[in-house]
Scaffold this motif. Structure first.
Motif, short mmCIF file in Angstrom:
data_model
loop_
_atom_site.label_atom_id
_atom_site.label_comp_id
_atom_site.label_asym_id
_atom_site.label_seq_id
_atom_site.Cartn_x
_atom_site.Cartn_y
_atom_site.Cartn_z
N LEU A 29 24.48 6.05 3.16
CA LEU A 29 23.21 5.83 3.85
C LEU A 29 22.31 7.05 3.75
CD1 LEU A 29 24.49 4.02 7.06
CD2 LEU A 29 23.67 2.99 4.93
N ILE A 30 22.88 8.22 3.94
CA ILE A 30 22.07 9.45 3.85
C ILE A 30 21.62 9.67 2.42
CG2 ILE A 30 22.16 11.96 4.10
CD1 ILE A 30 24.01 11.42 6.56
N ALA A 31 22.48 9.37 1.45
CA ALA A 31 22.08 9.49 0.05
C ALA A 31 20.92 8.55 -0.26
CB ALA A 31 23.26 9.19 -0.87
N LEU A 32 20.97 7.32 0.26
CA LEU A 32 19.87 6.37 0.06
C LEU A 32 18.58 6.91 0.66
CD1 LEU A 32 18.71 3.59 -0.72
CD2 LEU A 32 19.57 2.72 1.48
N SER A 33 18.65 7.40 1.88
CA SER A 33 17.46 7.95 2.53
C SER A 33 16.85 9.08 1.71
CB SER A 33 17.82 8.47 3.93
OG SER A 33 16.72 9.11 4.54
N HIS A 34 17.69 9.97 1.21
CA HIS A 34 17.18 11.12 0.46
C HIS A 34 16.67 10.72 -0.92
CE1 HIS A 34 18.67 14.72 2.95
NE2 HIS A 34 18.89 13.63 3.69
N GLU A 35 17.32 9.76 -1.57
CA GLU A 35 16.87 9.31 -2.88
C GLU A 35 15.50 8.63 -2.77
OE1 GLU A 35 17.81 9.83 -5.82
OE2 GLU A 35 19.95 10.27 -5.86
N VAL A 36 15.35 7.75 -1.79
CA VAL A 36 14.07 7.08 -1.61
C VAL A 36 12.98 8.10 -1.28
CG1 VAL A 36 12.81 5.43 -0.16
CG2 VAL A 36 15.09 4.86 -0.98
N HIS A 37 13.32 9.09 -0.46
CA HIS A 37 12.36 10.14 -0.10
C HIS A 37 11.95 10.94 -1.33
CE1 HIS A 37 10.91 13.95 1.66
NE2 HIS A 37 10.64 13.24 2.75
N ALA A 38 12.89 11.23 -2.21
CA ALA A 38 12.61 12.06 -3.39
C ALA A 38 11.86 11.30 -4.48
CB ALA A 38 13.92 12.62 -3.95
N HIS A 39 11.83 9.97 -4.39
CA HIS A 39 11.17 9.15 -5.41
C HIS A 39 10.20 8.19 -4.72
CE1 HIS A 39 14.93 10.51 -7.29
NE2 HIS A 39 14.21 10.54 -8.40
N PRO A 40 9.12 8.71 -4.13
CA PRO A 40 8.21 7.85 -3.37
C PRO A 40 7.49 6.84 -4.26
CG PRO A 40 7.27 10.05 -3.65
CD PRO A 40 8.68 10.12 -4.15
N GLU A 41 7.39 5.62 -3.77
CA GLU A 41 6.72 4.55 -4.49
C GLU A 41 5.74 3.85 -3.55
OE1 GLU A 41 10.10 2.72 -7.37
OE2 GLU A 41 10.63 2.86 -5.25
N LEU A 42 4.55 3.57 -4.05
CA LEU A 42 3.53 2.93 -3.23
C LEU A 42 3.83 1.45 -3.04
CD1 LEU A 42 0.31 4.58 -4.70
CD2 LEU A 42 1.74 5.34 -2.78
N GLY A 43 3.13 0.84 -2.09
CA GLY A 43 3.35 -0.55 -1.75
C GLY A 43 3.25 -1.49 -2.94
N MET A 44 4.16 -2.43 -3.04
CA MET A 44 4.29 -3.41 -4.11
C MET A 44 4.72 -2.79 -5.44
SD MET A 44 3.79 -6.18 -2.50
CE MET A 44 2.97 -6.85 -1.05
N GLN A 45 5.08 -1.49 -5.40
CA GLN A 45 5.59 -0.82 -6.60
C GLN A 45 6.98 -0.23 -6.35
OE1 GLN A 45 2.69 2.07 -8.08
NE2 GLN A 45 1.02 0.84 -7.25
N GLU A 46 7.65 -0.64 -5.26
CA GLU A 46 8.87 0.03 -4.80
C GLU A 46 10.11 -0.50 -5.53
OE1 GLU A 46 7.01 -2.10 -2.97
OE2 GLU A 46 6.72 -1.41 -0.93
N ARG A 47 10.07 -0.51 -6.85
CA ARG A 47 11.15 -1.13 -7.63
C ARG A 47 12.45 -0.34 -7.55
NH1 ARG A 47 6.34 -2.15 -9.87
NH2 ARG A 47 5.89 -4.33 -10.37
N GLN A 48 12.36 0.98 -7.62
CA GLN A 48 13.59 1.77 -7.57
C GLN A 48 14.22 1.71 -6.18
OE1 GLN A 48 15.19 3.81 -10.29
NE2 GLN A 48 16.60 3.11 -8.74
N ALA A 49 13.40 1.77 -5.13
CA ALA A 49 13.94 1.68 -3.77
C ALA A 49 14.65 0.35 -3.56
CB ALA A 49 12.81 1.85 -2.75
N VAL A 50 14.08 -0.72 -4.06
CA VAL A 50 14.72 -2.03 -3.93
C VAL A 50 16.02 -2.06 -4.72
CG1 VAL A 50 14.49 -4.48 -4.51
CG2 VAL A 50 12.60 -3.27 -3.41
#
Length: 394
Positions: free
Chosen positions: A18-39
């Motif tokens: 969970l913490i790794a997910l939080s940090h990865e998403v934070h390190a790779h910010p994606e704007l709305g409707m472009q959040e492919r990596q986070a998904v």
């Protein structure tokens, strides 16, 4: 083991992921409707723990629905995940924490309920900061049939339950005129003049709108050189009101003022707005259950001052479809404002990691309460039908 102890143990076991997910998403910010990596990261984690993930969802490429259990049979416990970033600021609203906590809550609760009739449903909801993915998903019926929908949000310094929010829409206005040299201005149509007239008209209109209404505007284009009559000018407004049924006529007023501003110069008008985001209706019995669970975990929670509103969020459109909560947990960062570089850094602090795990536990434990207690579900339904449901069509 007591079911809530089992949830806490599951979240602790999941903590590194969970913490790794939080940090990865934070390190790779994606704007709305472009959040492919986070998904993709969330999908991988959820499928690892037995969830069936539908993506795209509701016609949105970066929305998803993840289900574990018997969909449509038994209690249906919903969680909401957010993961879009802010333009130029990254995760200065802490959505990296929200997606990690919601994934953890869904996985931990589903493990605890293994073999029992009912479902845990996690919705990935894109573009909270811009077009509001939850609005389109709510309109598509995504949240219908749930017993509840829950998420948390980080807050710089307060633990809160029961905070409402304002209805909002963002408005984008363009004026198209005709360029000319400033020595012969009569040959042009000054688009910037229409923009200035619009701002003056909005200021004149303010006292006619409801007291809690808010409007903020900026000029996004106004010309290229002072000796050239601007052929194009643009501006944007954020409009908020206590209720959606107040916001709609406010927008109609703004549209009328924009047409008048265009007519004053002869410019052509183009105007558009984001989907209308409803005010939020926190479900009191569900908030009380969350509060009790967080206090068992050592996090005292407070109710806000009467009529306090906390910004705007598209979960308002969820709250008029099903009992919903959106509590806040403190990052222990007093004096730090939301949507700032300081908040962005706080969202990956040691305290932020603690909050991810606390929120996952508290949300999952509250989901367990809803699952196990017909009385709680009845109280939630009564509160929803009394406070939120009447405003669905506003």
């Amino acid at each position: 083991m007591d079911p809530k102890q089992k949830i806490a143990a599951a979240v602790e076991r999941l903590a590194p992921e969970l913490i790794a997910l939080s940090h990865e998403v934070h390190a790779h910010p994606e704007l709305g409707m472009q959040e492919r990596q986070a998904v993709a990261w969330q999908k991988t984690l959820l499928e690892k723990y037995g969830f069936v993930v539908e993506n795209p969802c509701c016609g949105l490429d970066t929305a998803y629905r993840a289900v574990k259990g018997t969909l449509g049979k038994g209690p249906q416990i919903g969680f909401l995940s957010e993961y879009d970033a802010l333009n130029g600021l990254g995760h200065a609203c802490g959505h990296n924490m929200i997606c990690a906590a919601s994934c953890g809550a869904a996985i931990a609760l589903a493990e605890t309920l293994e073999g029992r009739e009912g479902a845990v449903v996690l919705f990935g909801t894109p573009a909270e900061e811009t077009s509001g993915g939850k609005i389109a998903m709510a309109d598509a019926g995504a949240f219908d049939g749930l017993d509840c929908a829950m998420m948390f949000h980080p807050n710089p310094s307060e633990n809160l339950v029961g905070a409402g929010s304002l209805a909002v829409t963002d408005v984008f206005v363009e004026f198209h005129g005709t360029s000319a040299h400033s020595s012969r201005p009569a040959l042009g149509v000054n688009a910037l003049t229409s923009t200035l007239h619009l701002f003056a008209a909005v200021n004149a209109q303010l006292h006619l709108w409801p007291n809690k209404s808010k409007i903020n505007g900026i000029v996004t284009a106004g010309g290229t050189a002072p000796n050239i009559i601007p052929e194009f000018s643009a501006c944007a407004f954020s409009m908020r009101a206590e209720k959606l049924n107040q916001l709609r006529p406010m927008y109609a007023d703004l549209e009328r003022l924009a047409r008048a501003a265009a007519a004053m110069t002869g410019a052509e008008l183009k105007i558009a707005h984001t989907p209308f985001c409803s005010e939020r209706y926190p479900n009191r019995p569900l908030d009380e259950a969350f509060k009790a669970n967080m206090e068992e975990l050592g996090e005292p929670m407070s109710w806000p001052e009467p009529d306090r509103m906390s910004g705007s969020s598209d979960i308002g459109n969820v709250s008029v479809r099903t009992p919903s909560i959106h509590p806040y947990l403190s990052l222990h960062a007093p004096g730090v404002g939301g949507h700032t570089p300081e908040l962005r850094e706080a969202a990956v602090s040691r305290r932020a990691d603690e909050v991810v795990l606390l929120a996952a536990k508290g949300l999952a434990m509250t989901g367990l309460d809803v699952f196990q207690s017909p009385d709680l579900r009845a109280a939630m339904k009564a509160d929803f039908e009394r406070n939120a449901l009447p405003n669905r069509a506003c």
